[in-house]
Write a protein that holds these residues in place. Structure first.
Motif: not given
Lengths: 162, 287
Positions: A17-22, B277-281
């Motif tokens: 998972a990313s902060l902004h889902d690609p 923390r997760a990667p941004a994208r």
């Protein structure tokens, strides 16, 4: 029988998972499709695709249905652009067009895919012959059809009368 | 531990940028650049735009110099705090002061945090924090008088001294009525410490994080960075960021900084490497 096709995209796994889902749009379509399946789902996938199938099933509440439910993991080429995992292969777009046509109009054409070409184009089509046998004669509902990262993804659903 | 800075709450996995805003004519890094009220206000606007969650407003430089009484300190910061409070209701306002009298005035004006950089020099500051339900930063200075430089201070074990003093201060603050969620500990690099002490504190920061209290670090452009790399003020950003990465890896929660954007990137990178923390994208290789 309910049959769903999704791509084996590892970005769908919770540990990626990313902060902004690609793959937000793809994920929404996958969740929509998979939520139509019942509780006991047969998975048709390669070793790489199986964990993706299990993860997306775990992420949604199953539909209240006793119908046979099948989740198939496969996707088109990974050579659609220069940034694609397999770099640009000029044959990839036509290859994916032919796959799309077969999935939506003529599943029987998927019965015997060209394994060598699929390997050259990094396409994950091993599960498609089994899919073809299941959905022949049924109409595909296409929930997602795009290649956002140079890899051709489809999310499709079939309602097959038995 | 969940962190509460008066009405602002932050989850355990959040890191916070505390941007330094000096209402002083003589602080070591900016040398009076934000001495004028409007310049200081512009600085607040800028750091908010850059993503700072907290501003730390100070009216007296840390180093020795002209004595600034409580009245003058209040004149420099109280109305300014009120103005910032009004324009930025979502921003956490911290005030760098050791004086209870100043602390009460700024809390009345809307400050959320009292940053006691001088380690409890005024014992009544904790009472003020308790009274206003404000947060307090408990720093270690080795017991030095405010605005003095360290001179031949020795510790048997500097981290032991830091832990003993900051934990005792935290308990004293709690006993004075400060909520446990509103107490932060800070080793205070360079305060009561030579460069070797500050380096050791950096190396052993995990021991502070291990206490469970949220940890603040104030590393920005300090002398221990300058002495380590033989760089004057103005050339210490890279060294500051290297120390920042070490502290972030150890789990520090709040970073008191001059350069917000650079620090944010370093902290996010280190925090993500640490798995907090997760990667941004991220899509490379998993598409």
């Amino acid at each position: 029988m309910r049959v769903v096709l999704i791509p084996g995209v590892l970005a769908l796994l919770p540990q990626h998972a990313s902060l902004h889902d690609p793959v937000a749009e793809l994920r929404a379509a996958v969740n929509d499709a998979v939520s139509r399946l019942g509780e006991n789902v047969e998975i048709i996938a390669t070793e790489q695709g199986s964990p993706v199938a299990e993860a997306v099933l775990a992420a949604v509440r199953p539909a209240a249905t006793d119908e046979r439910s099948v989740l198939v993991v496969a996707n088109g080429s990974a050579c659609r652009t220069e940034k694609a995992p397999g770099f640009l292969d000029e044959r990839a777009a036509a290859y994916d067009d032919a796959l799309r046509r077969a999935l939506t109009e003529d599943p029987a054409a998927l019965a015997d895919p060209d394994a060598a070409l699929a390997a050259e184009l990094w396409a994950d089509v091993a599960a498609l012959p089994e899919l073809a046998a299941l959905v022949d004669g049924a109409r595909a509902e296409v929930l997602y059809d795009d290649a956002p990262y140079g890899v051709q993804y489809w999310v499709m659903c079939w309602q097959v009368e038995e | 531990m969940t962190l509460r800075l008066r009405k602002h709450r932050f989850a355990d996995d959040e890191t916070l940028m505390m941007a330094i805003v000096n209402r002083t004519p003589d602080s070591f890094f900016d040398k009076g650049a934000t001495w004028a009220e409007d310049a200081a206000f512009e600085r607040v606007r800028l750091v908010v735009e850059q993503g700072a969650e907290i501003v730390d407003i100070g009216g007296i430089k840390a180093a020795p110099g002209v004595e600034i009484g409580a009245a003058e300190e209040k004149a420099r910061v109280v109305d300014f705090v009120a103005r910032v409070r009004e324009e930025f209701p979502g921003l956490v306002i911290s005030v760098d002061t050791w004086r209870a009298e100043v602390g009460a005035a700024v809390c009345e004006a809307g400050a959320d945090v009292l940053n006691d950089a001088w380690g409890g020099a005024d014992p009544e500051l904790v009472d003020v924090a308790g009274q206003y339900d404000a947060a307090i930063i408990c720093t270690h200075t080795g017991g030095v008088t405010p605005r003095t430089r360290p001179y031949r201070i020795q510790y048997d074990d500097v981290m032991r001294a830091v832990l003993d003093d900051t934990l005792a201060y935290a308990e004293r603050a709690h006993a004075a009525g400060v909520d446990r969620e509103s107490i932060v500990i800070d080793p205070a690099h360079d305060f009561g410490k030579n460069t070797f002490h500050s380096l050791e504190v950096t190396r052993r920061l995990g021991e502070m994080v291990g206490t469970g209290w949220p940890v603040l670090v104030s590393l920005s452009n300090k002398d221990f960075v300058g002495e380590t790399l033989d760089r004057p003020v103005g050339e210490r950003l890279l060294g500051t960021l290297a120390a920042t990465a070490i502290c972030a890896s150890a789990g520090a929660r709040i970073y008191r900084v001059h350069q917000v954007e650079e620090t944010r990137q370093v902290v996010d990178m280190a925090w993500t490497i640490a798995g907090r923390r997760a990667p941004a994208r991220a899509i490379r290789g998993i598409q």
